[in-house]
Design a protein around this motif. Structure first.
Motif, PDB file in Angstrom:
ATOM      1  N   ALA A  24      -0.064 -16.627  -0.012  1.00 56.70           N
ATOM      2  CA  ALA A  24       0.706 -15.588  -0.700  1.00 56.70           C
ATOM      3  C   ALA A  24       0.709 -14.303   0.111  1.00 56.70           C
ATOM      4  CB  ALA A  24       0.141 -15.343  -2.095  1.00 56.70           C
ATOM      5  N   ALA A  25      -0.398 -13.990   0.772  1.00 58.42           N
ATOM      6  CA  ALA A  25      -0.446 -12.793   1.613  1.00 58.42           C
ATOM      7  C   ALA A  25       0.530 -12.917   2.791  1.00 58.42           C
ATOM      8  CB  ALA A  25      -1.865 -12.568   2.123  1.00 58.42           C
ATOM      9  N   ILE A  26       0.588 -14.083   3.389  1.00 63.62           N
ATOM     10  CA  ILE A  26       1.521 -14.305   4.500  1.00 63.62           C
ATOM     11  C   ILE A  26       2.963 -14.199   4.004  1.00 63.62           C
ATOM     12  CG2 ILE A  26       2.335 -16.049   6.151  1.00 63.62           C
ATOM     13  CD1 ILE A  26      -0.656 -16.963   6.295  1.00 63.62           C
ATOM     14  N   GLY A  27       3.252 -14.789   2.845  1.00 65.02           N
ATOM     15  CA  GLY A  27       4.578 -14.656   2.253  1.00 65.02           C
ATOM     16  C   GLY A  27       4.900 -13.208   1.914  1.00 65.02           C
ATOM     17  N   GLY A  28       3.901 -12.466   1.415  1.00 61.98           N
ATOM     18  CA  GLY A  28       4.094 -11.051   1.112  1.00 61.98           C
ATOM     19  C   GLY A  28       4.385 -10.231   2.353  1.00 61.98           C
ATOM     20  N   LEU A  29       3.747 -10.575   3.469  1.00 67.83           N
ATOM     21  CA  LEU A  29       4.054  -9.885   4.737  1.00 67.83           C
ATOM     22  C   LEU A  29       5.515 -10.086   5.119  1.00 67.83           C
ATOM     23  CD1 LEU A  29       0.857 -10.753   6.799  1.00 67.83           C
ATOM     24  CD2 LEU A  29       1.557  -8.476   6.046  1.00 67.83           C
ATOM     25  N   ALA A  30       5.984 -11.314   4.987  1.00 69.19           N
ATOM     26  CA  ALA A  30       7.384 -11.605   5.341  1.00 69.19           C
ATOM     27  C   ALA A  30       8.348 -10.896   4.398  1.00 69.19           C
ATOM     28  CB  ALA A  30       7.621 -13.113   5.307  1.00 69.19           C
ATOM     29  N   ALA A  31       8.083 -10.959   3.099  1.00 70.25           N
ATOM     30  CA  ALA A  31       8.971 -10.306   2.129  1.00 70.25           C
ATOM     31  C   ALA A  31       8.941  -8.794   2.286  1.00 70.25           C
ATOM     32  CB  ALA A  31       8.579 -10.697   0.711  1.00 70.25           C
ATOM     33  N   GLY A  32       7.755  -8.245   2.521  1.00 71.40           N
ATOM     34  CA  GLY A  32       7.646  -6.800   2.713  1.00 71.40           C
ATOM     35  C   GLY A  32       8.386  -6.308   3.943  1.00 71.40           C
ATOM     36  N   SER A  33       8.407  -7.122   4.992  1.00 70.33           N
ATOM     37  CA  SER A  33       9.156  -6.711   6.187  1.00 70.33           C
ATOM     38  C   SER A  33      10.657  -6.701   5.916  1.00 70.33           C
ATOM     39  CB  SER A  33       8.816  -7.625   7.368  1.00 70.33           C
ATOM     40  OG  SER A  33       9.266  -8.935   7.114  1.00 70.33           O
ATOM     41  N   VAL A  71       8.154   2.113   8.398  1.00 65.78           N
ATOM     42  CA  VAL A  71       8.307   1.756   6.985  1.00 65.78           C
ATOM     43  C   VAL A  71       8.266   0.242   6.829  1.00 65.78           C
ATOM     44  CG1 VAL A  71       9.919   1.809   5.042  1.00 65.78           C
ATOM     45  CG2 VAL A  71       9.557   3.854   6.404  1.00 65.78           C
ATOM     46  N   MET A  72       8.846  -0.454   7.785  1.00 64.51           N
ATOM     47  CA  MET A  72       8.869  -1.915   7.724  1.00 64.51           C
ATOM     48  C   MET A  72       7.452  -2.487   7.807  1.00 64.51           C
ATOM     49  SD  MET A  72      11.276  -4.275  10.036  1.00 64.51           S
ATOM     50  CE  MET A  72      10.916  -5.956  10.357  1.00 64.51           C
ATOM     51  N   VAL A  73       6.638  -1.979   8.733  1.00 67.71           N
ATOM     52  CA  VAL A  73       5.266  -2.462   8.883  1.00 67.71           C
ATOM     53  C   VAL A  73       4.438  -2.104   7.654  1.00 67.71           C
ATOM     54  CG1 VAL A  73       3.129  -2.131  10.206  1.00 67.71           C
ATOM     55  CG2 VAL A  73       5.285  -2.488  11.392  1.00 67.71           C
ATOM     56  N   SER A  74       4.561  -0.849   7.177  1.00 70.56           N
ATOM     57  CA  SER A  74       3.748  -0.476   6.021  1.00 70.56           C
ATOM     58  C   SER A  74       4.159  -1.196   4.755  1.00 70.56           C
ATOM     59  CB  SER A  74       3.736   1.029   5.782  1.00 70.56           C
ATOM     60  OG  SER A  74       4.849   1.660   6.227  1.00 70.56           O
ATOM     61  N   SER A  75       5.447  -1.434   4.573  1.00 71.61           N
ATOM     62  CA  SER A  75       5.848  -2.191   3.380  1.00 71.61           C
ATOM     63  C   SER A  75       5.415  -3.649   3.494  1.00 71.61           C
ATOM     64  CB  SER A  75       7.352  -2.083   3.144  1.00 71.61           C
ATOM     65  OG  SER A  75       8.073  -2.705   4.171  1.00 71.61           O
ATOM     66  N   ALA A  76       5.411  -4.200   4.706  1.00 72.75           N
ATOM     67  CA  ALA A  76       4.925  -5.573   4.900  1.00 72.75           C
ATOM     68  C   ALA A  76       3.437  -5.658   4.571  1.00 72.75           C
ATOM     69  CB  ALA A  76       5.183  -6.039   6.327  1.00 72.75           C
ATOM     70  N   LEU A  77       2.652  -4.707   5.062  1.00 71.47           N
ATOM     71  CA  LEU A  77       1.217  -4.726   4.773  1.00 71.47           C
ATOM     72  C   LEU A  77       0.947  -4.499   3.289  1.00 71.47           C
ATOM     73  CD1 LEU A  77      -0.152  -2.766   7.863  1.00 71.47           C
ATOM     74  CD2 LEU A  77      -0.340  -5.208   7.400  1.00 71.47           C
ATOM     75  N   GLY A  78       1.671  -3.570   2.692  1.00 67.52           N
ATOM     76  CA  GLY A  78       1.486  -3.302   1.265  1.00 67.52           C
ATOM     77  C   GLY A  78       1.858  -4.495   0.401  1.00 67.52           C
ATOM     78  N   MET A  79       2.986  -5.121   0.706  1.00 70.85           N
ATOM     79  CA  MET A  79       3.412  -6.280  -0.076  1.00 70.85           C
ATOM     80  C   MET A  79       2.477  -7.465   0.156  1.00 70.85           C
ATOM     81  SD  MET A  79       5.660  -7.325  -2.273  1.00 70.85           S
ATOM     82  CE  MET A  79       7.178  -6.424  -2.143  1.00 70.85           C
ATOM     83  N   GLY A  80       2.006  -7.648   1.393  1.00 72.10           N
ATOM     84  CA  GLY A  80       1.054  -8.723   1.672  1.00 72.10           C
ATOM     85  C   GLY A  80      -0.249  -8.530   0.907  1.00 72.10           C
ATOM     86  N   LEU A  81      -0.744  -7.302   0.887  1.00 73.76           N
ATOM     87  CA  LEU A  81      -1.970  -7.006   0.148  1.00 73.76           C
ATOM     88  C   LEU A  81      -1.774  -7.190  -1.353  1.00 73.76           C
ATOM     89  CD1 LEU A  81      -4.887  -5.982   0.347  1.00 73.76           C
ATOM     90  CD2 LEU A  81      -3.975  -3.669   0.128  1.00 73.76           C
ATOM     91  N   PHE A  82      -0.627  -6.743  -1.856  1.00 75.18           N
ATOM     92  CA  PHE A  82      -0.334  -6.893  -3.284  1.00 75.18           C
ATOM     93  C   PHE A  82      -0.243  -8.361  -3.683  1.00 75.18           C
ATOM     94  CE2 PHE A  82       2.873  -7.322  -6.676  1.00 75.18           C
ATOM     95  CZ  PHE A  82       2.171  -6.700  -7.701  1.00 75.18           C
ATOM     96  N   MET A  83       0.453  -9.162  -2.884  1.00 71.26           N
ATOM     97  CA  MET A  83       0.595 -10.580  -3.209  1.00 71.26           C
ATOM     98  C   MET A  83      -0.738 -11.312  -3.086  1.00 71.26           C
ATOM     99  SD  MET A  83       3.566 -10.671  -4.274  1.00 71.26           S
ATOM    100  CE  MET A  83       3.619 -12.384  -4.667  1.00 71.26           C
ATOM    101  N   PHE A  84      -1.561 -10.906  -2.122  1.00 72.20           N
ATOM    102  CA  PHE A  84      -2.903 -11.479  -1.997  1.00 72.20           C
ATOM    103  C   PHE A  84      -3.707 -11.211  -3.268  1.00 72.20           C
ATOM    104  CE2 PHE A  84      -7.397 -10.963  -0.965  1.00 72.20           C
ATOM    105  CZ  PHE A  84      -7.685 -12.181  -0.370  1.00 72.20           C
TER     106      PHE A  84
END
Length: 189
Positions: free
Chosen positions: A107-116, A127-140
């Motif tokens: 889910a974290a890997i999927g969140g990284l992709a969706a966040g990007s 913004v792309m990197v930070s949203s990817a990290l934030g979404m990956g952390l949230f999904m994790f």
């Protein structure tokens, strides 16, 4: 018709884990994202009562919405939400297949992709990197906490309380029988 499978599961099976081939999961997520994006855009169009117009080459009618502008306003959020949902589903499923396990790291890997994808709307790499990290952390964190809001050791008891079967014949306790003997006026309540 009797061979049809209920893909959503029975009501007692919710929340359920999404399974199936990667292409089916990705297409399902893409269509759900497109529907959510279209709904968001429709709400956005309804929120502002002004006519939606584009810069027409030869003027155009003022005060009337342009169909191409409305279509563009509907299509943008539908495309981006569909792309983010498809990226999540594809990345999560691919990570699951590559790693051979189904856990929160997928889910974290999927969140990284969706966040990007979500961050790509801004056209800014930061913004792309930070949203990817934030979404990956949230999904994790979301997947780690499980789909249930009840602590796992109490899950069986909760399921029994929610969906358990009552006995065929009601059996009164001794305390209730004594109360009915003591207060016969309230015996039939």
């Amino acid at each position: 018709m009797t061979n049809m499978k209920n893909i959503w599961g029975e009501p007692n099976e919710r929340p359920h884990k999404v399974t199936g081939p990667c292409i089916n999961r990705t297409l399902n997520a893409s269509m759900t994202g497109a529907a959510a994006g279209t709904f968001f855009a429709a709400c956005q169009l309804a929120w502002y009562p002004d006519p939606i117009t584009s810069n027409a080459r030869f003027g155009g009618k003022s005060g009337i919405s342009d169909s191409r502008a409305v279509a563009r306003t509907l299509a943008r959020p539908a495309f981006w939400m569909s792309a983010a949902a498809a990226a999540f589903a594809a990345a999560e499923c691919t990570a699951e297949a590559a790693r051979g396990t189904s856990d929160q790291w997928n889910a974290a890997i999927g969140g990284l992709a969706a966040g990007s994808i979500v961050g790509a709307v801004s056209k800014s790499p930061g913004v792309m990197v930070s949203s990817a990290l934030g979404m990956g952390l949230f999904m994790f964190a979301l997947d780690l906490s499980s789909p249930s809001s009840v602590f796992e050791s109490h899950q069986e008891g909760l399921t029994n309380r929610m969906y358990g079967v009552l006995p065929a014949k009601h059996e009164e306790s001794d305390a209730l029988a004594n109360m009915k003997d003591k207060y016969p006026k309230f015996k039939n309540l």
